[in-house]
Design an enzyme around this catalytic site. Structure first.
Site, mmCIF file in Angstrom:
data_model
loop_
_atom_site.group_PDB
_atom_site.id
_atom_site.type_symbol
_atom_site.label_atom_id
_atom_site.label_comp_id
_atom_site.label_asym_id
_atom_site.label_seq_id
_atom_site.Cartn_x
_atom_site.Cartn_y
_atom_site.Cartn_z
ATOM 1 N N GLY A 208 -1.212 -3.881 3.855
ATOM 2 C CA GLY A 208 -1.135 -4.033 2.197
ATOM 3 C C GLY A 208 -0.427 -5.255 1.915
ATOM 4 C CG ASN A 209 -1.347 -7.487 -1.302
ATOM 5 O OD1 ASN A 209 -0.946 -7.122 -2.256
ATOM 6 N ND2 ASN A 209 -2.439 -7.652 -0.859
#
Ligand code: CTP
Length: 402
Positions: A208-209
């Site tokens: 993810g980020n």
């Protein structure tokens, strides 16, 4: 837009009244003539002296002028006004407005006003959600009173939720929109993407980020306030929408976001892709949790996700407007310009990761906009809601010029 306009600013008893000083200042700065009318209880929160100095006019609160037996003419005031805004508007005042109770000067002015009336509710989250308040708000809405949607955040009680008065800048932009009924965004279908995407490694882990989704959500709210019908396709986030014109579609992965965008795009007038979409995903997603083995670490094989923005760019018709974001760490302007060309955009918003306080997860952002003619506009560090106003203003000018 507000230049030369006569504005009545009503103030009621809520802690948000402290923001009224800034609102008064902004209205005066915009060239409006402001008369402040306070309910008696609101004076506990901000002094009439502060508001009279800022509005350059005496503040009114009582039906009569002190011991002179002279009345403050509420009818005249109501007729004088081009706009009336009650900010903050307490639950008590909303209830009085919806039932015609006229026990103070502000209510008498409200009942006499022939101009558009705006309210900026401010109260604790449970008071806002109480059926009586909800009913009062919908009754006022049905009579044409404009509701400046309260924001989400920490409230004076310490609770977190909806109920914060709209920020003074948002109130100003709400008033300006009313004065400009020819809003080019009215009725337009706008697609916004927001937040991160999560690419599953196994049922427990993902790639993810750090995107919070705040910029995309602020854009969706501002577009809806301008009368657009917004489809907000968002990755995992903890945010809420307040505007009724936002249709929210929650997705998890880049592929889901792509499918949601593609199916909406043919019907879209404007698309703004603010999501931080994962560029890579695992080629294989394990169906059960990958177990640790002594001395061994699994190697993840990755493949590229579909570039949603580029795909929309390929399908873009002459009538559609497509806007992308760019987050660059070096050669920012050149890279953003190349992205604008490559993805067939109308303009690109360049985010800064360099400025302290701007970027992922923060409430502020510092942007530059580059258009197809290579014009570059740099903006100050601002709250994301104010950044959204700048971006939406640019979209409005584009729509108007077509
Ligand atoms: N974007 C998208 N789909 C992707 C990747 C990015 O729609 N799979 C969109 C983002 O929403 C943003 C824009 O493309 O509007 C730019 O994203 P960015 O990550 O800065 O650029 P990339 O195209 O990934 O290019 P690079 O990795 O070379 O910086």
């Amino acid at each position: 837009m507000l230049k030369g306009k006569n504005i009545i600013l009503g103030v009621t008893a809520s802690i948000a009244a402290y923001k009224t000083a800034i609102l008064t200042r902004l209205l005066v700065k915009a060239g409006a003539s402001v008369r402040v009318v306070m309910t008696p209880a609101s004076k506990e929160f901000i002094t009439p002296l502060t508001l009279s100095v800022l509005s350059k006019s005496p503040v009114l609160s009582e039906f009569t002028k002190n011991d002179q037996g002279e009345w403050n003419n509420h009818v005249e005031l109501g007729l004088w006004a081009d706009l009336m805004v009650i900010a903050p508007c307490s639950a008590n005042t909303l209830a009085k407005m919806s039932s015609g109770i006229c026990d103070n000067l502000l209510m008498a002015v409200y009942l006499s006003a022939r101009c558009p009336v705006f309210v900026a509710p401010a109260m604790d989250l449970d008071m806002l959600k109480h059926p009586s308040t909800t009913e009062n708000l919908s009754k006022l809405k049905s009579w044409g009173v404009h509701i400046l949607t309260p924001g989400f955040g920490e409230l004076a009680s310490g609770l977190i939720g909806e109920g914060r008065m709209a920020e003074p800048e948002e109130i100003i932009s709400g008033l300006e929109k009313e004065l400009n009924p020819e809003n080019p965004l009215k009725g337009k279908k706008v697609l916004v993407t927001a937040g991160p995407t999560f690419e599953a490694i196994d049922p427990v882990r993902f790639i993810g980020n750090h995107s919070s989704g705040k910029m995309g959500f602020a854009l969706a709210e501002e577009l809806a306030r301008n009368g657009a019908d917004v489809k907000l396709v968002c990755g995992p986030n903890n945010l809420h929408t307040t505007e009724a014109r936002i249709q929210r579609v929650d997705v998890t992965s880049a592929e889901e976001m792509y499918q949601a965008c593609i199916s909406a795009y043919a019907e879209t007038d404007v698309a703004i892709l603010a999501a931080a979409v994962a560029d890579f995903r695992p080629v294989h997603t394990a169906t059960t949790k990958i177990k640790k083995k002594p001395g061994q670490a699994p190697v993840l094989e990755l493949e590229q996700t579909t570039d949603i923005l580029a795909e929309l760019g390929k399908r873009k018709s002459g009538k559609q407007i497509l806007i992308g974001f760019a987050l660059e760490t070096d050669s920012e302007i050149e890279n953003a310009k190349a992205k604008l060309e490559r993805k067939n955009l109308d303009f690109i918003v360049l985010n800064s990761l360099r400025d302290p306080g701007a970027g992922f997860g923060t409430d502020q952002n510092k942007i530059s906009i580059i258009d197809r003619n290579n014009n570059l506009s740099n903006f100050e560090l601002k709250d994301k809601s104010a950044v959204a106003v700048d971006i939406v203003d640019r979209i409005k000018s584009l729509l108007s010029s077509r």
